[in-house]
Scaffold this active site. Sequence first.
Site, PDB file in Angstrom:
ATOM      1  N   GLN A   1      46.408  32.224  60.765  1.00 55.39           N
ATOM      2  CA  GLN A   1      47.591  31.953  59.954  1.00 55.39           C
ATOM      3  C   GLN A   1      48.903  32.136  60.713  1.00 55.39           C
ATOM      4  O   GLN A   1      49.935  31.620  60.283  1.00 55.39           O
ATOM      5  CB  GLN A   1      47.573  32.834  58.707  1.00 55.39           C
TER       6      GLN A   1
ATOM      7  N   ARG B   1      47.870  45.524  59.891  1.00 59.20           N
ATOM      8  CA  ARG B   1      46.553  44.897  59.783  1.00 59.20           C
ATOM      9  C   ARG B   1      46.650  43.476  60.317  1.00 59.20           C
ATOM     10  O   ARG B   1      47.366  42.643  59.750  1.00 59.20           O
ATOM     11  CB  ARG B   1      46.082  44.899  58.328  1.00 59.20           C
TER      12      ARG B   1
ATOM     13  N   HIS C   1      38.472  36.993  59.874  1.00 61.94           N
ATOM     14  CA  HIS C   1      39.345  36.472  58.816  1.00 61.94           C
ATOM     15  C   HIS C   1      39.211  34.943  58.848  1.00 61.94           C
ATOM     16  O   HIS C   1      40.183  34.222  59.036  1.00 61.94           O
ATOM     17  CB  HIS C   1      40.785  36.960  59.017  1.00 61.94           C
TER      18      HIS C   1
ATOM     19  N   GLU D   1      37.331  39.308  52.755  1.00 59.67           N
ATOM     20  CA  GLU D   1      37.031  38.497  51.580  1.00 59.67           C
ATOM     21  C   GLU D   1      35.854  37.541  51.775  1.00 59.67           C
ATOM     22  O   GLU D   1      36.018  36.311  51.666  1.00 59.67           O
ATOM     23  CB  GLU D   1      38.261  37.687  51.165  1.00 59.67           C
TER      24      GLU D   1
ATOM     25  N   ASN E   1      41.761  43.742  48.221  1.00 58.07           N
ATOM     26  CA  ASN E   1      42.814  42.729  48.149  1.00 58.07           C
ATOM     27  C   ASN E   1      42.963  42.326  46.693  1.00 58.07           C
ATOM     28  O   ASN E   1      41.983  41.965  46.045  1.00 58.07           O
ATOM     29  CB  ASN E   1      42.446  41.469  48.943  1.00 58.07           C
TER      30      ASN E   1
ATOM     31  N   TYR F   1      45.388  39.984  43.959  1.00 56.57           N
ATOM     32  CA  TYR F   1      46.487  39.061  43.682  1.00 56.57           C
ATOM     33  C   TYR F   1      46.682  38.807  42.182  1.00 56.57           C
ATOM     34  O   TYR F   1      47.792  38.854  41.690  1.00 56.57           O
ATOM     35  CB  TYR F   1      46.277  37.729  44.421  1.00 56.57           C
TER      36      TYR F   1
ATOM     37  N   GLU G   1      45.563  44.021  51.039  1.00 54.42           N
ATOM     38  CA  GLU G   1      46.464  42.882  50.784  1.00 54.42           C
ATOM     39  C   GLU G   1      46.957  42.946  49.347  1.00 54.42           C
ATOM     40  O   GLU G   1      46.177  43.207  48.427  1.00 54.42           O
ATOM     41  CB  GLU G   1      45.762  41.516  50.943  1.00 54.42           C
TER      42      GLU G   1
ATOM     43  N   GLU H   1      49.181  29.010  54.944  1.00 48.70           N
ATOM     44  CA  GLU H   1      48.410  29.461  53.783  1.00 48.70           C
ATOM     45  C   GLU H   1      47.236  28.492  53.532  1.00 48.70           C
ATOM     46  O   GLU H   1      47.169  27.798  52.530  1.00 48.70           O
ATOM     47  CB  GLU H   1      49.328  29.613  52.564  1.00 48.70           C
ATOM     48  N   TRP H   2      46.320  28.442  54.511  1.00 43.44           N
ATOM     49  CA  TRP H   2      45.056  27.718  54.349  1.00 43.44           C
ATOM     50  C   TRP H   2      45.275  26.295  53.824  1.00 43.44           C
ATOM     51  O   TRP H   2      46.110  25.580  54.361  1.00 43.44           O
ATOM     52  CB  TRP H   2      44.096  28.559  53.492  1.00 43.44           C
TER      53      TRP H   2
END
Length: 435
Positions: free
Chosen positions: A17, A74, A118, A163, A281, A283, A340, A394-395
């Site tokens: 990223q 991280r 990741h 994840e 993580n 969100y 996260e 962002e992917w």
Amino acid sequence: MGLPDGFRWGVATAAYQIEGAAAEDGRGPSTWDTFAHTPGRVRDGHTGDVACDHYHRWPEDVALMAGLGVDAYRFSIAWPRVQPSGNGPVNPRGLDFYDRLVDGLLAAGITPAATLYHWDLPQPLEDAGGWMERDTAYRFAEFSYLAAERLADRVEMWITLNEPVVVMAYGYAFGVYAPGRTLMLDALPTAHHQLLAHGLAVNALRSRNARAIGLTNHYSPAWPASPADQPAADAFDAFMNRLFTDPVLLGRYPDLMADAPFVRPEDLPVIASPIDFLGVNYYHPTRLTTPAEGPLPFGMADITEYPTTGLGWPIVPDAFLSLLRTLDSRYDLPPLYITENGCSFTDEPGPDGTVDDSSRIEFLDAHVNAMRTAMDEGIDIRGYFTWSLLDNFEWAEGYHPRFGLVHVDYETQERTPKKSYAWYRDLIASAKAER
Ligand code: FCB
């Protein structure tokens, strides 16, 4: 109540990223290079080829972290830099980069926390079947060993996987992330092979005297749309929240994995190897409905009664608190780190050049407070890492969402700390003063 001594405030990023330098110093292609270069996969054809150019600009980025006063950083180690083919000898120039970064962090008084996976699987491993293959787990353990051989004397915290549920679901089941396969429930072997990879890596890292080892999972509280949808919510909970935690902390799989032919009895004790911390993580929560048909035991509906972030994710700090309570009641937990938490908005500099992201400040403030409530209730949380230091790739959404405390102008690579950067700096300073 004050925070415990040694509580770590941090920021998080991931290699693909932010690094760029996709073909430099012997780095091989990863699944994300292939995916991003496939037309139609990533919004507006964005790729991580250059990203934030962190590979070259890391000293500036470490200085930004030092300015925040964070205790820890991280980051992730790109497997295709270290072992371009995913196998065989190490590419020393790949490890040299992380060596420099780790030394730079330590010189700035920042604790390095390295994630080993990741999502950037070396493409040759994907060509051989990727996470559908058991062998990938052994390859990952070998890579972990090689990374630790070079860095374990200085990296304080090791996170095996980031994840794995997202890799299974988005990558192999629904096909919206690399490698873009649409296997639906046939993607379940990727769960087991990633978990086996985690367990084998824990042992490989221990053999190289890694100090603290954990796994980072993505959690989303499951909200049934109506009481009748409770079975759908339970199914989602097993799939999203328990599949990657029960075997690690309880030594058994939820029912959805019962009798899976690819699970060997001897694998579970490996997967349940003791860890030093669990990375969380968080969100947003997810609302579940009963599907009329289709391969999955749940459907999803929008949560509309809360404000949302730029990606349309509902902002529900209470759900973060209830997640922490659920984890605490479900498991005999090791210490937790929030690895996260953050939000995206379309932050752009105003006429005076500053970036006013008050919505991010509100989001972070509310979530940090939820965490502190959980800590006051006795849940052992040792650190909090904001996603993310910088705006980044962002992917599948490319560079559109902006998650950073620092704005990045992708034309010039200019970094501009947002209002939230100063807020986080002040929060860290005042939390330390409380001790
Ligand atoms: C998480 C990912 C991270 C970032 C945030 C927004 O699922 O681990 O890389 O993309 O979402």
